[in-house]
Scaffold this motif. Structure first.
Motif, short mmCIF file in Angstrom:
data_model
loop_
_atom_site.label_atom_id
_atom_site.label_comp_id
_atom_site.label_asym_id
_atom_site.label_seq_id
_atom_site.Cartn_x
_atom_site.Cartn_y
_atom_site.Cartn_z
N GLN A 10 0.83 -1.20 0.00
CA GLN A 10 0.00 0.00 0.00
C GLN A 10 0.87 1.26 0.00
N LEU A 11 1.98 1.24 0.72
CA LEU A 11 2.89 2.37 0.71
C LEU A 11 3.48 2.58 -0.67
N ILE A 12 3.83 1.49 -1.32
CA ILE A 12 4.39 1.57 -2.67
C ILE A 12 3.36 2.14 -3.63
N VAL A 13 2.13 1.70 -3.53
CA VAL A 13 1.06 2.22 -4.39
C VAL A 13 0.90 3.72 -4.16
N ARG A 14 0.86 4.13 -2.91
CA ARG A 14 0.69 5.56 -2.60
C ARG A 14 1.81 6.38 -3.19
N LEU A 15 3.05 5.93 -3.03
CA LEU A 15 4.19 6.68 -3.54
C LEU A 15 4.20 6.71 -5.06
N LEU A 16 4.04 5.57 -5.68
CA LEU A 16 4.07 5.53 -7.15
C LEU A 16 2.89 6.28 -7.74
N LEU A 158 4.15 9.77 2.66
CA LEU A 158 3.34 10.82 3.27
C LEU A 158 3.64 12.20 2.70
N LYS A 159 4.70 12.33 1.91
CA LYS A 159 5.10 13.61 1.35
C LYS A 159 4.63 13.76 -0.08
N THR A 160 4.68 14.98 -0.58
CA THR A 160 4.39 15.25 -1.98
C THR A 160 5.62 14.89 -2.79
N VAL A 161 5.42 14.15 -3.86
CA VAL A 161 6.52 13.68 -4.68
C VAL A 161 6.34 14.23 -6.09
#
Length: 174
Positions: A10-16, A158-161
């Motif tokens: 889920q973290l990977i999905v959020r970041l990508l 959690l940050k803007t990428v």
């Protein structure tokens, strides 16, 4: 913002997804088609695709972190490769399968993974061998690097990428 604990996938999905939201959805790797580029946008969201992989491929959470490291390495090692909405699904599939085969004691045959990933067996075999080539056949990740990625992944999600090449940890071992 909720402080809910997310699983690695889920973290990977959020970041990508954050990265992909800043890209041209049809952007190809510098105009060069790779084995990972689809001819059209997938009908399944990246979240749903990775959830499907998570559901049907029996593997540990560590496999998803390792897969993320493999995608990052592939992007770093290959200047012609740019993350896009056309290739993220196939990159994730190939990287996850390599991670499963590297980390897990038991894994399925590629025909099963192909069905899960929605590709033919021939396509999956090409994706897997292409990913291995882009990684220069180096699947080893040191424990320090693994935990550094896991920690950075948690923070970055959690940050803007606003970049396409991931390169999360600052002190990398190669």
């Amino acid at each position: 913002m909720s402080k809910a604990k997310y699983e690695s996938w889920q973290l990977i999905v959020r970041l990508l997804n954050k990265i992909l939201s800043n890209l041209d959805p049809l952007g190809m790797s510098d105009g060069i088609l790779t084995n990972f580029d689809s001819c059209e946008l997938p009908t399944i969201s990246f979240h749903d695709y990775l959830a499907r992989i998570r559901k049907y491929i029996d593997c540990s959470e560590s496999c998803f972190i390792l897969a993320f490291i493999y995608i990052d390495r592939a992007l770093q090692n290959n200047s012609f490769l740019t993350l896009s909405c056309l290739n993220v699904h196939r990159l994730a599939l190939a990287a996850t399968i390599l991670a499963v085969k590297y980390l897990e004691d038991l894994y399925s045959r590629n025909i099963i993974y192909a069905k899960i990933g929605g590709v033919t067996l021939a396509e999956l075999n090409v994706l897997e061998s292409s990913m291995l080539e882009m990684l220069e056949y180096n699947l080893y990740v040191s424990p320090d690097q693994f935990f550094q990625y896991a920690e950075e992944l948690q923070l970055q999600s959690l940050k803007t990428v606003s970049y396409t090449h991931l390169t999360l940890p600052t002190n990398r071992e190669v």
